[in-house]
Design a protein around this motif. Structure first.
Motif, PDB file in Angstrom:
ATOM      1  N   ALA A  40      67.360  70.555  60.976  1.00  0.00           N
ATOM      2  CA  ALA A  40      67.639  70.397  59.543  1.00  0.00           C
ATOM      3  C   ALA A  40      67.513  71.740  58.846  1.00  0.00           C
ATOM      4  CB  ALA A  40      66.683  69.392  58.902  1.00  0.00           C
ATOM      5  N   LEU A  41      68.215  71.881  57.724  1.00  0.00           N
ATOM      6  CA  LEU A  41      68.045  73.027  56.821  1.00  0.00           C
ATOM      7  C   LEU A  41      67.627  72.475  55.467  1.00  0.00           C
ATOM      8  CD1 LEU A  41      68.233  76.051  56.218  1.00  0.00           C
ATOM      9  CD2 LEU A  41      70.634  75.682  55.565  1.00  0.00           C
ATOM     10  N   PHE A  42      66.364  72.741  55.091  1.00  0.00           N
ATOM     11  CA  PHE A  42      65.837  72.307  53.805  1.00  0.00           C
ATOM     12  C   PHE A  42      66.029  73.441  52.797  1.00  0.00           C
ATOM     13  CE2 PHE A  42      63.425  69.863  56.912  1.00  0.00           C
ATOM     14  CZ  PHE A  42      63.489  68.579  56.380  1.00  0.00           C
ATOM     15  N   ASP A  86      64.381  76.459  57.863  1.00  0.00           N
ATOM     16  CA  ASP A  86      65.111  76.038  59.059  1.00  0.00           C
ATOM     17  C   ASP A  86      64.143  75.269  59.951  1.00  0.00           C
ATOM     18  OD1 ASP A  86      67.791  76.504  60.536  1.00  0.00           O
ATOM     19  OD2 ASP A  86      66.271  76.880  62.060  1.00  0.00           O
ATOM     20  N   TYR A  87      64.463  74.004  60.198  1.00  0.00           N
ATOM     21  CA  TYR A  87      63.559  73.085  60.903  1.00  0.00           C
ATOM     22  C   TYR A  87      64.194  72.670  62.222  1.00  0.00           C
ATOM     23  CZ  TYR A  87      60.785  68.784  61.659  1.00  0.00           C
ATOM     24  OH  TYR A  87      59.985  67.789  62.173  1.00  0.00           O
ATOM     25  N   ASP A  88      63.469  72.879  63.318  1.00  0.00           N
ATOM     26  CA  ASP A  88      63.982  72.505  64.635  1.00  0.00           C
ATOM     27  C   ASP A  88      62.850  71.826  65.406  1.00  0.00           C
ATOM     28  OD1 ASP A  88      66.463  73.072  66.479  1.00  0.00           O
ATOM     29  OD2 ASP A  88      64.706  73.382  67.728  1.00  0.00           O
ATOM     30  N   VAL A 137      60.775  79.940  57.535  1.00  0.00           N
ATOM     31  CA  VAL A 137      60.922  79.936  56.072  1.00  0.00           C
ATOM     32  C   VAL A 137      61.453  81.278  55.581  1.00  0.00           C
ATOM     33  CG1 VAL A 137      59.757  79.510  53.878  1.00  0.00           C
ATOM     34  CG2 VAL A 137      58.942  78.377  55.962  1.00  0.00           C
ATOM     35  N   THR A 138      62.521  81.230  54.768  1.00  0.00           N
ATOM     36  CA  THR A 138      63.145  82.443  54.215  1.00  0.00           C
ATOM     37  C   THR A 138      63.294  82.295  52.714  1.00  0.00           C
ATOM     38  OG1 THR A 138      64.391  82.761  56.270  1.00  0.00           O
ATOM     39  CG2 THR A 138      65.131  83.982  54.336  1.00  0.00           C
ATOM     40  N   PHE A 139      62.953  83.367  51.959  1.00  0.00           N
ATOM     41  CA  PHE A 139      63.115  83.372  50.503  1.00  0.00           C
ATOM     42  C   PHE A 139      64.191  84.381  50.123  1.00  0.00           C
ATOM     43  CE2 PHE A 139      61.723  84.875  46.207  1.00  0.00           C
ATOM     44  CZ  PHE A 139      61.920  83.673  45.540  1.00  0.00           C
ATOM     45  N   LEU A 140      65.149  83.950  49.293  1.00  0.00           N
ATOM     46  CA  LEU A 140      66.243  84.812  48.849  1.00  0.00           C
ATOM     47  C   LEU A 140      66.053  85.127  47.364  1.00  0.00           C
ATOM     48  CD1 LEU A 140      67.350  82.920  51.251  1.00  0.00           C
ATOM     49  CD2 LEU A 140      69.595  83.687  50.519  1.00  0.00           C
ATOM     50  N   PRO A 141      65.462  86.289  47.032  1.00  0.00           N
ATOM     51  CA  PRO A 141      65.260  86.647  45.629  1.00  0.00           C
ATOM     52  C   PRO A 141      66.583  86.672  44.866  1.00  0.00           C
ATOM     53  CG  PRO A 141      64.027  88.108  47.069  1.00  0.00           C
ATOM     54  CD  PRO A 141      64.949  87.308  47.942  1.00  0.00           C
ATOM     55  N   PHE A 142      66.603  85.995  43.739  1.00  0.00           N
ATOM     56  CA  PHE A 142      67.784  85.929  42.870  1.00  0.00           C
ATOM     57  C   PHE A 142      69.002  85.351  43.607  1.00  0.00           C
ATOM     58  CE2 PHE A 142      65.321  89.844  41.977  1.00  0.00           C
ATOM     59  CZ  PHE A 142      64.727  89.439  40.778  1.00  0.00           C
ATOM     60  N   GLY A 143      68.750  84.672  44.751  1.00  0.00           N
ATOM     61  CA  GLY A 143      69.832  84.063  45.509  1.00  0.00           C
ATOM     62  C   GLY A 143      70.693  85.051  46.268  1.00  0.00           C
ATOM     63  N   VAL A 180      59.454  84.726  54.887  1.00  0.00           N
ATOM     64  CA  VAL A 180      58.157  84.201  54.453  1.00  0.00           C
ATOM     65  C   VAL A 180      57.267  83.909  55.647  1.00  0.00           C
ATOM     66  CG1 VAL A 180      57.006  82.303  53.242  1.00  0.00           C
ATOM     67  CG2 VAL A 180      59.144  83.258  52.334  1.00  0.00           C
ATOM     68  N   GLY A 181      57.846  83.401  56.701  1.00  0.00           N
ATOM     69  CA  GLY A 181      57.041  83.143  57.890  1.00  0.00           C
ATOM     70  C   GLY A 181      57.674  82.122  58.815  1.00  0.00           C
TER      71      GLY A 181
END
Length: 289
Positions: free
Chosen positions: A78-80, A97-99, A120-126, A134-135
């Motif tokens: 899944a992609l949350f 990203d969940y596996d 987990v990935t964070f996209l500043p301002f998209g 993130v980790g």
């Protein structure tokens, strides 16, 4: 003296028979508020959403308790996502990203081994090229003997317990949350079929006849639940809790069964026999093609 105690009888839902490429699709909801709060991260993120696909990748033999055992290899992905959120004072989008890979015993759907990989990935301002890692955490649970989430045939009012050795392996890296140490513990869990009814999932009335199987920790405190739907041979609603404070719910949307070109119907001469003795069987092959 030979004595046997049966834990279940006369239930309505027996063990399902899965096939390679059977596919279940779920609405996914990941609650990360407690995880972030426990890690001291300032954020307005509560729940991330996304679709999860679960499918039977293979049916194989593996050694379980020194016995060659038939198991399903079940994959999930899944992609949350959560858009327009704040992480440590910066606005952007968060992707998870969940596996997951499960090895499940064919005879009773008991869990032999489960590996969950969360990235987990964070996209500043998209903006993709500013992405911050993130980790990632990878959690592997091994159960000996396998952990019986169900005790087929299911029947409301039935309960059972599991005692097992639980080896938990952690891997990954993060600047936002700590990765726990590996552990090996003697674990126990209780389970009970507490209700029969409609879990009200997107799949609709096809799972109106589902069983609520609630799990309890060693202290008897409820720590999870699943609604098992006999019509699809799997959960209509699955609730997962991770020790770090992560809670995930999957609610069934669709089920796509795989058809067999050749079906084998096996009838044994008798339901039980002495170990290592011979016993007759009748096999009927049907080819609908």
């Amino acid at each position: 003296v030979f004595w046997v105690e049966a834990r279940a009888s006369g239930g309505d839902a027996d063990v399902p028979s899965w096939r390679v490429n059977d596919l279940w699709t779920y609405d996914g909801y990941m609650d990360v508020a407690t995880l972030l709060a426990n890690s001291g991260v300032s954020s307005n993120i509560q729940t991330l959403t996304g679709d999860l696909d679960m499918w039977v990748e293979d049916i194989l033999f593996m050694t379980v308790e020194n016995q060659s055992t038939l198991v399903y290899k079940v994959r999930s992905h899944a992609l949350f996502e959560a858009n327009g959120v704040s992480l440590d004072g910066t606005n952007g989008n968060l992707d998870v990203d969940y596996d997951q890979t499960d090895f499940v015993r064919v005879s009773d759907l008991a869990t032999v081994e489960m590996t969950m990989d969360i990235d987990v990935t964070f996209l500043p301002f998209g903006i993709g090229w500013l992405a911050v890692d993130v980790g990632q955490m990878i959690i592997t649970n091994e159960y000996s003997p396998p952990r019986e989430q169900y005790d087929f045939p299911l029947k409301v009012g039935e309960s059972w317990t599991n005692s097992y050795t639980n080896a938990v392996t952690w891997a990954g890296d993060s600047d936002y949350f700590d990765i726990p140490d590996d552990t090996v513990n003697q674990g126990s869990s209780g389970h009970a079929v507490v209700a029969y009814g409609d879990p009200n999932v997107p799949y609709g009335t096809g799972c109106a006849g589902s069983y609520n199987v609630t799990s309890y920790d060693a202290n008897g405190t409820p720590d999870g639940f699943q609604w098992y739907c006999p019509a699809v041979g799997n959960d209509a609603w699955r609730h997962i809790a991770v020790d770090l404070g992560l809670e995930i719910d999957f609610k069934l949307k669709t089920f796509t069964p795989q058809t067999r070109q050749v079906s084998l119907d096996v009838e044994l001469e008798s339901p039980a026999w002495i170990l290592d003795s011979s016993r007759g069987a009748w096999v009927n092959a049907t080819n609908p093609a």
